[in-house]
Design a protein around this motif. Structure first.
Motif, PDB file in Angstrom:
ATOM      1  N   UNK A  87       0.831  -1.203   0.000  1.00 43.47           N
ATOM      2  CA  UNK A  87       0.000   0.000   0.000  1.00 43.47           C
ATOM      3  C   UNK A  87       0.872   1.263   0.000  1.00 43.47           C
ATOM      4  N   UNK A  88       1.985   1.183   0.725  1.00 36.73           N
ATOM      5  CA  UNK A  88       2.853   2.355   0.876  1.00 36.73           C
ATOM      6  C   UNK A  88       3.577   2.735  -0.416  1.00 36.73           C
ATOM      7  N   UNK A  89       3.508   1.878  -1.419  1.00 30.72           N
ATOM      8  CA  UNK A  89       4.149   2.184  -2.695  1.00 30.72           C
ATOM      9  C   UNK A  89       3.272   3.050  -3.594  1.00 30.72           C
ATOM     10  N   UNK A  90       2.057   3.297  -3.163  1.00 34.08           N
ATOM     11  CA  UNK A  90       1.170   4.147  -3.946  1.00 34.08           C
ATOM     12  C   UNK A  90       1.770   5.534  -4.085  1.00 34.08           C
ATOM     13  N   UNK A  91       1.936   5.978  -5.330  1.00 28.68           N
ATOM     14  CA  UNK A  91       2.550   7.276  -5.584  1.00 28.68           C
ATOM     15  C   UNK A  91       2.555   7.546  -7.086  1.00 28.68           C
ATOM     16  N   UNK A  92       2.884   8.761  -7.419  1.00 29.79           N
ATOM     17  CA  UNK A  92       3.229   9.076  -8.806  1.00 29.79           C
ATOM     18  C   UNK A  92       4.734   8.846  -8.949  1.00 29.79           C
ATOM     19  N   UNK A  93       5.106   8.084  -9.945  1.00 29.49           N
ATOM     20  CA  UNK A  93       6.502   7.745 -10.163  1.00 29.49           C
ATOM     21  C   UNK A  93       7.032   8.535 -11.354  1.00 29.49           C
ATOM     22  N   UNK A 121      10.269  13.436 -16.209  1.00 25.52           N
ATOM     23  CA  UNK A 121       9.084  13.000 -16.927  1.00 25.52           C
ATOM     24  C   UNK A 121       7.796  13.550 -16.332  1.00 25.52           C
ATOM     25  N   UNK A 122       6.687  13.172 -16.942  1.00 26.70           N
ATOM     26  CA  UNK A 122       5.383  13.678 -16.490  1.00 26.70           C
ATOM     27  C   UNK A 122       4.789  12.829 -15.372  1.00 26.70           C
ATOM     28  N   UNK A 123       5.358  11.640 -15.149  1.00 24.71           N
ATOM     29  CA  UNK A 123       4.903  10.789 -14.066  1.00 24.71           C
ATOM     30  C   UNK A 123       3.865   9.768 -14.489  1.00 24.71           C
ATOM     31  N   UNK A 124       3.844   8.663 -13.760  1.00 25.50           N
ATOM     32  CA  UNK A 124       2.837   7.636 -13.963  1.00 25.50           C
ATOM     33  C   UNK A 124       2.356   7.190 -12.584  1.00 25.50           C
ATOM     34  N   UNK A 125       1.043   7.059 -12.445  1.00 28.33           N
ATOM     35  CA  UNK A 125       0.434   6.801 -11.151  1.00 28.33           C
ATOM     36  C   UNK A 125       0.364   5.303 -10.863  1.00 28.33           C
ATOM     37  N   UNK A 126       0.822   4.941  -9.693  1.00 29.53           N
ATOM     38  CA  UNK A 126       0.726   3.566  -9.216  1.00 29.53           C
ATOM     39  C   UNK A 126      -0.190   3.544  -7.995  1.00 29.53           C
ATOM     40  N   UNK A 127      -1.219   2.731  -8.050  1.00 27.80           N
ATOM     41  CA  UNK A 127      -2.152   2.576  -6.937  1.00 27.80           C
ATOM     42  C   UNK A 127      -2.123   1.126  -6.502  1.00 27.80           C
ATOM     43  N   UNK A 128      -1.875   0.916  -5.234  1.00 26.05           N
ATOM     44  CA  UNK A 128      -1.852  -0.431  -4.676  1.00 26.05           C
ATOM     45  C   UNK A 128      -3.044  -0.544  -3.735  1.00 26.05           C
ATOM     46  N   UNK A 129      -3.996  -1.350  -4.139  1.00 28.12           N
ATOM     47  CA  UNK A 129      -5.223  -1.437  -3.356  1.00 28.12           C
ATOM     48  C   UNK A 129      -5.895  -2.787  -3.601  1.00 28.12           C
TER      49      UNK A 129
END
Length: 130
Positions: A87-93, A121-129
């Motif tokens: 869950x804690x890895x949720x972020x924009x990378x 870069x513009x970022x890519x969203x990672x959601x862990x759920x």
């Protein structure tokens, strides 16, 4: 040089994702490369970096053993393989690169701030759920 990330998305805890960062120009041999993430409400955090003064590939403690950074020099693509996601890895990378000449003579060990890099870069969203 433009950097375009992809590969983010929704994943269950324990799952895997592979992020890609495609560079419009050649960046492998003359640049240090990093993955930086920013979680909601938090500041940016250096996840991994290659080519900095640390030597080799550096990983932030919380991702060691789970994340692997690599690069395909022929394709000018930087990867971040993320396994056992939490869950804690949720972020924009974000991927970021900086020309090694910028820190010539300075033991720069990688950073999390945008102004430490030449390209971001513009970022890519990672959601862990679940």
């Amino acid at each position: 040089v433009q950097l375009v990330e992809s590969g983010g998305g929704l994943v269950q805890p324990g799952g895997s994702l592979r992020l890609s960062c495609a560079a419009s120009g050649r960046i492998y041999s003359d640049y240090a490369m990093s993955w930086v993430r920013q979680a909601p409400g938090k500041g940016p955090e250096l996840v991994s970096s290659f080519g900095s003064g640390r030597g080799g590939t550096h990983y932030e403690d919380s991702v060691k053993g789970r994340f692997t950074m690599s690069a395909d020099s022929a394709k000018n693509i930087i990867y971040l393989q993320m396994n056992s996601l939490e869950h804690e890895d949720k972020a924009v990378y974000y991927c970021a690169v900086v020309h090694l000449g910028r820190y010539h003579g300075i033991n720069w060990v990688g950073g999390s701030q945008k102004d430490e890099y030449d390209y971001w870069g513009q970022g890519t969203l990672v959601i862990v759920s679940s």
